[in-house]
Design a protein around this motif. Sequence first.
Motif, PDB file in Angstrom:
ATOM      1  N   VAL A 164       0.841  -1.204   0.000  1.00 10.13           N
ATOM      2  CA  VAL A 164       0.000   0.000   0.000  1.00 10.13           C
ATOM      3  C   VAL A 164       0.876   1.254   0.000  1.00 10.13           C
ATOM      4  O   VAL A 164       0.597   2.222  -0.720  1.00 10.13           O
ATOM      5  N   THR A 165       1.942   1.243   0.795  1.00 11.24           N
ATOM      6  CA  THR A 165       2.832   2.407   0.845  1.00 11.24           C
ATOM      7  C   THR A 165       3.446   2.674  -0.518  1.00 11.24           C
ATOM      8  O   THR A 165       3.461   3.820  -0.999  1.00 11.24           O
ATOM      9  N   ARG A 172       1.576   9.287  -6.203  1.00 10.83           N
ATOM     10  CA  ARG A 172       2.068  10.667  -6.074  1.00 10.83           C
ATOM     11  C   ARG A 172       3.065  10.995  -7.179  1.00 10.83           C
ATOM     12  O   ARG A 172       3.088  12.123  -7.700  1.00 10.83           O
ATOM     13  N   ALA A 173       3.889  10.009  -7.555  1.00 13.34           N
ATOM     14  CA  ALA A 173       4.864  10.236  -8.622  1.00 13.34           C
ATOM     15  C   ALA A 173       4.179  10.521  -9.951  1.00 13.34           C
ATOM     16  O   ALA A 173       4.742  11.207 -10.813  1.00 13.34           O
ATOM     17  N   ASP A 174       2.974  10.019 -10.110  1.00 17.07           N
ATOM     18  CA  ASP A 174       2.229  10.236 -11.351  1.00 17.07           C
ATOM     19  C   ASP A 174       1.979  11.725 -11.598  1.00 17.07           C
ATOM     20  O   ASP A 174       1.945  12.177 -12.744  1.00 17.07           O
ATOM     21  N   ALA A 175       1.837  12.491 -10.517  1.00 19.44           N
ATOM     22  CA  ALA A 175       1.605  13.926 -10.674  1.00 19.44           C
ATOM     23  C   ALA A 175       2.842  14.630 -11.222  1.00 19.44           C
ATOM     24  O   ALA A 175       2.740  15.638 -11.930  1.00 19.44           O
ATOM     25  N   PHE A 182       2.082   6.096 -13.892  1.00 21.79           N
ATOM     26  CA  PHE A 182       2.507   5.375 -12.683  1.00 21.79           C
ATOM     27  C   PHE A 182       1.358   5.069 -11.728  1.00 21.79           C
ATOM     28  O   PHE A 182       1.389   4.078 -11.013  1.00 21.79           O
ATOM     29  N   ALA A 183       0.333   5.907 -11.705  1.00 20.28           N
ATOM     30  CA  ALA A 183      -0.791   5.668 -10.805  1.00 20.28           C
ATOM     31  C   ALA A 183      -1.576   4.426 -11.193  1.00 20.28           C
ATOM     32  O   ALA A 183      -2.264   3.833 -10.357  1.00 20.28           O
ATOM     33  N   VAL A 184      -1.456   4.017 -12.453  1.00 19.20           N
ATOM     34  CA  VAL A 184      -2.189   2.849 -12.947  1.00 19.20           C
ATOM     35  C   VAL A 184      -1.394   1.569 -12.747  1.00 19.20           C
ATOM     36  O   VAL A 184      -1.917   0.568 -12.242  1.00 19.20           O
ATOM     37  N   HIS A 185      -0.117   1.578 -13.141  1.00 18.61           N
ATOM     38  CA  HIS A 185       0.663   0.331 -13.143  1.00 18.61           C
ATOM     39  C   HIS A 185       1.775   0.293 -12.101  1.00 18.61           C
ATOM     40  O   HIS A 185       2.456  -0.727 -11.966  1.00 18.61           O
TER      41      HIS A 185
END
Length: 216
Positions: A164-165, A172-175, A182-185
């Motif tokens: 989860v972490t 957050r890196a996706d932003a 990155f938020a997806v995969h």
Amino acid sequence: MSRRKSPDSPLFPIELPVPDFGFELAARRDGFWPVAGADEAGRGPLAGPVVAAAVILDPDAIPDGLNDSKLLSPEQREALFEQILATATVSIASSSATRIDTTDILKASLDAMRRAVDGLSTTARFVLVDGRDVPPGISCHAKAVIKGDSRSMSIAAASIVAKVTRDRMMARADATFPAYGFAVHAGYATVKHRNAIDSHGPCSLHRMSFRPFRQV
């Protein structure tokens, strides 16, 4: 380790492993207490850190449903994550993509687990570590447990916290790096991720020592 039937196969039920507290109780009978479980998430992705967690469960307040994080839905992991943080002693550490590249993924993973154990606010006297290797320099007695996240409740809890972490870190890196998804995969080598790398090249989160980047 006990087993339970999968609710997804009513006609041909699959026996799923369910972790128990046997390893922990055996250590306590031998005079080692408290016992921590340690695990990591993110050894396989092409990008992002590897994240490790160490967890000391309260035997009187063990959350229901602990299991290998890979066998749980995202919703189950999130709910258990909050319960673990509320009832257990938890420490988290990570090794960045740069550290992975300057050592290797195994060394970086083991070092993150060692630092997670060292960071516990209550000193563990015994640590159960998922996998085949005990982290070098660990500060107490330890045992490596193959498939430990489906055999030990403490390791299962650590696997959930680490997963989860890490997923939250990659979201957050996706932003910062929206082109890669990155938020997806979460940095794994999906078709979408590989196509983004082909289009945009690697970013600072990518593990340049991994095979797809070695010629870059």
